[in-house]
Enzyme design. Structure first.
Site, short mmCIF file in Angstrom:
data_model
loop_
_atom_site.label_atom_id
_atom_site.label_comp_id
_atom_site.label_asym_id
_atom_site.label_seq_id
_atom_site.Cartn_x
_atom_site.Cartn_y
_atom_site.Cartn_z
N LYS A 122 33.50 -40.16 79.83
CA LYS A 122 34.27 -39.93 81.22
C LYS A 122 33.90 -38.35 81.72
CE LYS A 122 37.48 -38.24 83.24
NZ LYS A 122 37.03 -37.36 84.45
N GLU B 8 35.95 -27.64 72.94
CA GLU B 8 35.35 -26.63 73.31
C GLU B 8 35.93 -26.07 74.71
OE1 GLU B 8 31.23 -27.44 73.17
OE2 GLU B 8 31.09 -27.64 71.22
N GLU C 17 40.48 -16.26 82.63
CA GLU C 17 39.21 -16.90 82.68
C GLU C 17 38.94 -17.42 84.30
OE1 GLU C 17 38.14 -20.86 81.60
OE2 GLU C 17 36.12 -19.98 80.57
P1 NAD Z 1 38.89 -29.46 83.02
O1 NAD Z 1 39.54 -29.23 81.81
O2 NAD Z 1 39.60 -29.35 84.44
O3 NAD Z 1 38.19 -30.74 83.08
C1 NAD Z 1 37.36 -31.22 81.93
C2 NAD Z 1 37.38 -32.66 81.81
O4 NAD Z 1 38.70 -33.13 81.59
C3 NAD Z 1 36.95 -33.48 83.17
O5 NAD Z 1 36.37 -34.54 82.80
C4 NAD Z 1 38.59 -33.90 83.66
O6 NAD Z 1 38.47 -34.98 84.49
C5 NAD Z 1 39.23 -34.13 82.46
N1 NAD Z 1 40.61 -34.13 82.34
C6 NAD Z 1 41.36 -33.29 83.14
N2 NAD Z 1 42.54 -33.40 82.87
C7 NAD Z 1 42.56 -34.59 81.71
C8 NAD Z 1 43.75 -35.08 81.02
N3 NAD Z 1 45.07 -34.89 81.18
N4 NAD Z 1 43.42 -36.09 79.88
C9 NAD Z 1 42.15 -36.20 79.61
N5 NAD Z 1 41.06 -35.71 80.48
C10 NAD Z 1 41.39 -34.95 81.39
O7 NAD Z 1 37.65 -28.28 82.96
P2 NAD Z 1 36.77 -28.18 84.09
O8 NAD Z 1 37.53 -27.15 85.20
O9 NAD Z 1 35.90 -29.44 84.55
O10 NAD Z 1 35.49 -27.29 83.22
C11 NAD Z 1 35.64 -25.72 83.07
C12 NAD Z 1 36.29 -25.35 81.85
O11 NAD Z 1 35.55 -25.98 80.83
C13 NAD Z 1 36.43 -23.84 81.66
O12 NAD Z 1 37.56 -23.56 81.27
C14 NAD Z 1 35.22 -23.65 80.70
O13 NAD Z 1 35.15 -22.34 79.88
C15 NAD Z 1 35.04 -24.77 79.61
N6 NAD Z 1 33.76 -25.15 78.75
C16 NAD Z 1 34.07 -24.82 77.72
C17 NAD Z 1 32.86 -24.86 76.95
C18 NAD Z 1 32.82 -24.53 75.54
O14 NAD Z 1 31.94 -25.03 74.95
N7 NAD Z 1 33.77 -23.94 74.99
C19 NAD Z 1 31.77 -25.41 77.70
C20 NAD Z 1 31.77 -25.63 79.10
C21 NAD Z 1 32.90 -25.43 79.61
#
Ligand code: NAD
Length: 503
Positions: free
Chosen positions: A191, A266, A397
């Site tokens: 997804k 992550e 962040e």
């Molecule tokens: P997000 O958490 O908003 O979304 C990530 C994914 O989760 C998307 O596909 C979203 O549709 C899905 N999602 C959202 N709510 C959900 C739920 N309730 N159940 C299941 N899936 C759900 O994150 P974002 O804004 O897309 O990405 C940015 C974040 O990702 C930042 O915090 C960044 O630091 C983090 N990130 C971490 C790493 C790492 O390796 N630690 C790498 C890249 C990004």
């Protein structure tokens, strides 16, 4: 040498294809719309124009994909690792062949600059090659003989798994999660993030054209709270590999609890780069700038907090300011561009809200702090100075091209500031004093630390964070630890006495 206009020409046919067909799901090898027929709009952060419609999936679509992954699992699990290796290498070859297309679509969909995205596509191919080569040995175990038994261990793939990815460098991150799952013998339901769906659909198309059997990998698009949630709750999905925000990780853990999901998270970061006065300051400056302003600052491992020793702070910050002002903001397909537009209006509003927060906290905006007056979500690289670690700009962040600078006096101060944060993903330490580096890295709370270096990823090393930055590690064999179950088998070597009851 391609320039902006030739890159735009190259992008055109790919965009036309997306505009005509939209981004649909891919389940059991079939391109299908959401069962409900619903779609949502995907637009470009470059100029806010519509790109295409995307399948807005729900629980029924996730169920169909999970069924497909379940049906495909036994044959994929039982395929010799040497055969899986060949297929994964063919996927890597095909990624390389289509690297330009992937990079251009990624830039248009996410706003990331082409100078970084062309490498991200190739890194995706490297991820497949790395895990392809490890597929034949994935089940290897140990022999642990005891007086009466020959004990052996082996590993078996856990089953169909869910992979949920974010919008920052979505192509590379998807390969990073999916390649080891496939190499381990798992089947996948992916997804991708709703803000950046294009390259995930290219990736699965590439994989199936390269010979991946239908159903081994399934793609379901949709919103996190609908499709994502349904994936984390599905009983046939044995584990969830998730990359995204820390608070989403908490939600996924709760959603997955009733079906006892194994999770790998992550999550977010607010990573310190600590510059001591004995460091090679020119190299430290280059690295600090690169690690926050590359990839639009939309990078989990970005060095978003600069901790600089007070003895050199004035000179270091003056040089930093001058460089930040000169960073080139522009169209992501222009090879000269260093910072492109942010992913989406929602994120742009979040990042720019910190300009006022910085001022009301009492910090100074010494570079940037403004946006470009044109369509698209362009933010000027920004530097906050005079910050203290309790300010929101030091604790939260921001995930944009925004750096918060804090000064410190002693090693103890630096350590206290560095660790006084909910996150613990990466840390960057700049010093030429070896024993200081050893003492400091020993006590720095982070999953990954680089000394006198920016983040240079080496695929066999463990990747992951501590505290609110994540749970678990991947990279090297750690990825297989997540996607596989350890199994112990004890073979009796003779007739050892078995306790007799009821005699
Ligand atoms: P997000 O958490 O908003 O979304 C990530 C994914 O989760 C998307 O596909 C979203 O549709 C899905 N999602 C959202 N709510 C959900 C739920 N309730 N159940 C299941 N899936 C759900 O994150 P974002 O804004 O897309 O990405 C940015 C974040 O990702 C930042 O915090 C960044 O630091 C983090 N990130 C971490 C790493 C790492 O390796 N630690 C790498 C890249 C990004």
């Amino acid at each position: 040498m391609s320039d902006l206009s030739s890159n735009l020409e190259k992008l055109k046919p790919h965009l036309e294809r997306f505009s005509n067909k939209g981004v649909m799901n891919r389940i059991a090898g079939q391109v299908v719309p959401a069962a409900s027929g619903a779609t949502f709009d995907n637009s470009s952060p470059v100029d806010e124009t519509h790109i295409c419609a995307v399948a807005k999936s729900g629980a029924a679509d996730i169920d169909a994909a999970a069924q497909a992954a379940k049906e495909a699992f036994p044959a994929w699990r039982d395929m010799p690792g040497t055969e899986r290796k060949k297929i994964l290498h063919r996927i890597a070859d095909a990624i390389v062949e289509r690297a330009d297309e992937i990079a251009m679509c990624e830039c248009w969909d996410t706003g990331q600059a082409i100078r970084f995205m062309s490498k991200a596509a190739l890194r995706g191919a490297e991820n497949f090659r790395f895990f392809a080569d490890r597929a034949p040995g994935a089940r290897d175990g140990q022999m642990l003989p005891s007086p009466t038994l020959m004990n052996v261990t082996t590993r078996v793939p856990i089953g169909p798994v869910g992979v949920i990815t974010p919008w920052n460098t979505p192509f590379m991150l998807s390969t990073w999660k999916i390649a080891p799952a496939l190499a381990a013998g798992c089947t996948v339901v992916h997804k991708p993030a709703e803000f950046s769906p294009l390259t995930a659909s290219l990736l699965i198309e590439i994989a199936e054209e390269a010979g991946l059997p239908p159903g081994v990998w399934n793609l379901v698009n949709g919103l996190g709270e609908e499709a994502g949630k349904a994936l984390t709750e599905h009983p046939d999905i044995k584990a969830i590999a998730f990359v995204g925000e820390s608070r989403t990780g908490s939600m996924i853990m709760a959603q997955g609890a009733p079906t006892l999901k194994r999770v790998h998270f992550e999550l977010g970061g607010k990573n310190p780069v600590i510059v001591f006065d004995d460091a090679d300051l020119d190299r430290a400056l280059d690295a600090a700038i690169f690690m926050i302003y590359s990839l639009n600052g939309e990078r989990c491992t970005s060095s978003s907090r600069l901790l600089v020793q007070s003895t050199i702070a004035e000179e270091f910050l003056e040089k930093l300011r001058a460089r930040v002002e000169k960073i080139r903001v522009g169209h992501p397909l222009d090879p000269q561009t260093e910072v492109g537009p942010l992913i989406h209006k929602v994120h742009f509003d979040k990042v720019t809200s910190y300009f006022d927060i910085a001022k009301s906290d009492g910090a100074t905006i010494s570079a940037g702090g403004s946006t470009l007056d044109q369509p698209g979500y362009y933010v000027r690289p920004t530097l906050f100075e005079g910050a203290t670690n309790d300010m929101r700009i030091a604790q939260e962040e921001i995930f944009g091209p925004v750096l918060t600078a804090i000064t410190f006096d002693t090693d103890e101060d630096a350590l206290q500031i560095a660790n006084d944060i909910p996150y613990g993903l990466t840390g960057y330490v700049w010093t030429n004093d070896l024993t200081r580096a050893m003492r400091f890295t020993d006590r720095l709370e982070a999953g990954m630390i680089w000394v006198n270096s920016e983040n240079v990823r080496h695929l066999p090393t463990p990747f992951g964070g501590v505290k609110a930055s994540g749970i678990g590690r991947d990279g090297g064999d750690w990825s297989f630890e997540f996607y596989m179950e350890q199994k112990h088998i004890g073979f009796a070597t003779g007739h050892h006495p078995i306790p007799k009851l009821g005699t």
